[in-house]
Enzyme design. Sequence first.
Site, PDB file in Angstrom:
ATOM      1  N   ASN A  84      24.218  18.493 -50.074  1.00 23.92           N
ATOM      2  CA  ASN A  84      23.902  17.426 -49.618  1.00 23.92           C
ATOM      3  C   ASN A  84      25.368  16.806 -48.671  1.00 23.92           C
ATOM      4  O   ASN A  84      25.204  16.700 -47.448  1.00 23.92           O
ATOM      5  CB  ASN A  84      23.213  16.301 -50.128  1.00 23.92           C
ATOM      6  N   GLU A 112      18.563  23.216  -9.961  1.00 25.56           N
ATOM      7  CA  GLU A 112      17.296  22.804 -10.394  1.00 25.56           C
ATOM      8  C   GLU A 112      17.043  23.042 -12.060  1.00 25.56           C
ATOM      9  O   GLU A 112      16.502  21.989 -12.546  1.00 25.56           O
ATOM     10  CB  GLU A 112      16.271  23.658  -9.760  1.00 25.56           C
ATOM     11  N   GLN A 125      17.312  18.313 -42.565  1.00 29.17           N
ATOM     12  CA  GLN A 125      17.738  19.891 -41.931  1.00 29.17           C
ATOM     13  C   GLN A 125      17.351  19.895 -40.509  1.00 29.17           C
ATOM     14  O   GLN A 125      17.867  20.923 -39.740  1.00 29.17           O
ATOM     15  CB  GLN A 125      16.842  20.801 -42.771  1.00 29.17           C
ATOM     16  N   ASN A 158      17.727  30.051  -2.937  1.00 29.83           N
ATOM     17  CA  ASN A 158      17.419  28.766  -3.796  1.00 29.83           C
ATOM     18  C   ASN A 158      18.620  28.160  -4.512  1.00 29.83           C
ATOM     19  O   ASN A 158      19.287  28.946  -5.043  1.00 29.83           O
ATOM     20  CB  ASN A 158      16.346  29.013  -4.589  1.00 29.83           C
ATOM     21  N   TYR A 175      19.554  11.670 -49.160  1.00 36.36           N
ATOM     22  CA  TYR A 175      19.127  13.030 -48.491  1.00 36.36           C
ATOM     23  C   TYR A 175      17.575  13.172 -48.514  1.00 36.36           C
ATOM     24  O   TYR A 175      17.057  12.844 -49.644  1.00 36.36           O
ATOM     25  CB  TYR A 175      19.893  14.159 -49.047  1.00 36.36           C
ATOM     26  N   LYS A 201      19.879  20.066 -36.613  1.00 35.89           N
ATOM     27  CA  LYS A 201      20.816  20.995 -36.243  1.00 35.89           C
ATOM     28  C   LYS A 201      20.496  21.544 -34.735  1.00 35.89           C
ATOM     29  O   LYS A 201      21.204  21.838 -34.147  1.00 35.89           O
ATOM     30  CB  LYS A 201      20.967  22.097 -37.540  1.00 35.89           C
ATOM     31  N   SER A 219      16.673  27.339 -43.418  1.00 35.12           N
ATOM     32  CA  SER A 219      17.449  27.007 -42.362  1.00 35.12           C
ATOM     33  C   SER A 219      18.430  28.144 -41.848  1.00 35.12           C
ATOM     34  O   SER A 219      19.110  27.965 -40.958  1.00 35.12           O
ATOM     35  CB  SER A 219      18.089  25.651 -42.501  1.00 35.12           C
ATOM     36  N   SER A 266      14.160  34.848  -3.298  1.00 35.79           N
ATOM     37  CA  SER A 266      12.541  34.684  -3.616  1.00 35.79           C
ATOM     38  C   SER A 266      11.915  35.963  -3.665  1.00 35.79           C
ATOM     39  O   SER A 266      12.465  36.925  -2.714  1.00 35.79           O
ATOM     40  CB  SER A 266      11.758  34.000  -2.503  1.00 35.79           C
ATOM     41  N   THR A 309      21.681   4.350   0.981  1.00 31.99           N
ATOM     42  CA  THR A 309      20.943   3.560  -0.402  1.00 31.99           C
ATOM     43  C   THR A 309      19.426   3.945  -0.070  1.00 31.99           C
ATOM     44  O   THR A 309      18.918   3.905   1.109  1.00 31.99           O
ATOM     45  CB  THR A 309      21.308   1.876  -0.249  1.00 31.99           C
ATOM     46  N   HIS A 310      18.636   3.851  -1.016  1.00 29.25           N
ATOM     47  CA  HIS A 310      17.197   4.126  -1.097  1.00 29.25           C
ATOM     48  C   HIS A 310      16.894   5.443  -0.128  1.00 29.25           C
ATOM     49  O   HIS A 310      15.879   5.554   0.417  1.00 29.25           O
ATOM     50  CB  HIS A 310      16.438   3.049  -0.073  1.00 29.25           C
ATOM     51  N   LYS A 347      14.688  33.206   1.722  1.00 28.49           N
ATOM     52  CA  LYS A 347      15.107  32.086   0.746  1.00 28.49           C
ATOM     53  C   LYS A 347      16.450  32.440   0.098  1.00 28.49           C
ATOM     54  O   LYS A 347      16.670  33.215  -0.165  1.00 28.49           O
ATOM     55  CB  LYS A 347      14.013  32.120  -0.200  1.00 28.49           C
TER      56      LYS A 347
END
Length: 463
Positions: free
Chosen positions: A109, A289, A321, A284, A316, A324, A22, A276, A154-155, A282
């Site tokens: 552990n 996003e 492991q 963006n 354990y 993480k 690890s 772009s 709304t909606h 463009k």
Amino acid sequence: MKLWGGRFKKETHQLVNEFNSSLKFDRRLYHYDIAGSIAHAKMLARTGIISREEGEKIISGLKMVEADIEAGKIPFGNTFEDIHTLVEKHLTDKIGAVGGKLHTARSRNDQVALDMRLYLRDKIKHLQALLIHLLEVLLRLAENYLEVIMPGYTHLQRAQPVTLSHHLMAYYFMFKRDYERWEDNLKRVNVLPLGSSALAGTTFPIDREWIAAELGFDSISENSLDGVSDRDFIIEFLGVAATVIMHLSRLSEELIIWTSSEFDFIELDDAYATGSSIMPQKKNPDIAELTRGKTGRIYGHLMQILTTLKGLPLAYNKDMQEDKEGVFDTIDNLEMILQIFPEMLTTMKIKKERMEQAARKGFLNATDLADYLASKGIPFRQAHEVVGKAVLYSLEQGLELNEIPLDQWRSLFPDLSEYFSEELYDYLDIKKCVQGRSSIGGTSPSETERVIIKEKKWVEDNR
Ligand code: ARG
């Protein structure tokens, strides 16, 4: 180098070493691993489990190892099973066989459980500080835009006018709750597992109270099996993180919509937008996003740890492991996003006229008219019906409600003509619509301002 070679006749297979290790991700725990070991060594010396000189040697050796790691002098290949092995190996290289006494009354552990708790405690505090900064920025913006009227939806259909300030304060409260959720999570993170040893506790006369105080823990785990097996605190952390990114994603979605030509409510600063490679015009909203996109990944980390744990018998298991990388990835991404957002919000250009113009079109004052008629004694249901008809009429005529002349109202609803007077146009004015909603938590500038003042005090107290 291994911490457990004695019982084996053969070397482990190279791929097994690689798969099992690890180190490539838990190396980032080195500081917490060493801090935990220093506290453990001090305790061993205080209780006489090792001698004072041995304790001092171990502690100074650990400090040297940390300095070497920080100076980049220690290579992090996959030659070690984990960060605990790496630190112990370098410790014994520095101070000799006495380094081997550090692991008395301890297991990896409880050591790894300790490391994760120390690490998360710091990271939660850092993320909370970043959230506080975001809250401050939202409050500042909300203060500036108290009078900026925009459509409330709304909606995603225009519904009633609200202020931009009120809209931003909605996000303020989401992130404030997230802050509080992490505060609550901290109570369960800040519990000392060390002393659970491998699973059953230890025969050595350790002093867990002393270590807890030394490392700033509020309490001590009181079941050694649970102490080494509990990863609920990680699930909770990721649960909060998933909620934070969900809130950021909703905000992102709004920014994305608002920057579109169709809405055109805001323009992001050039420093927070991208272009772009083919379409020269463009601009963006990539950051918003990508934040929305990262949401799926952080939800994934939450699902992963829930699934990893669901079938594990006590205590354990090596599966653990896997607790993480999802946490680290979540923190890396949230730290980045929470650093970018405040500035992105501060620097974006608000197109007040566009927002207000949009709030004037689409009958956002229809409820106000119904409320007006109801306040004059017409049952609200009937008032609703009347305004619905008026909207239909306006749609056919290409008018807004406030553009219907008084005599027209009276001839449309002859039975109700006594209810229509010049006063009506006051009620249809969108500024008035907003000002009128002064119930607790309503969108009126006076009410929003009251809330902002109160919340500024909260932020001040929690900074
Ligand atoms: N690298 C391990 C983990 O992260 C450390 C604990 C290993 N303990 C053990 N007995 N194999 O969970």
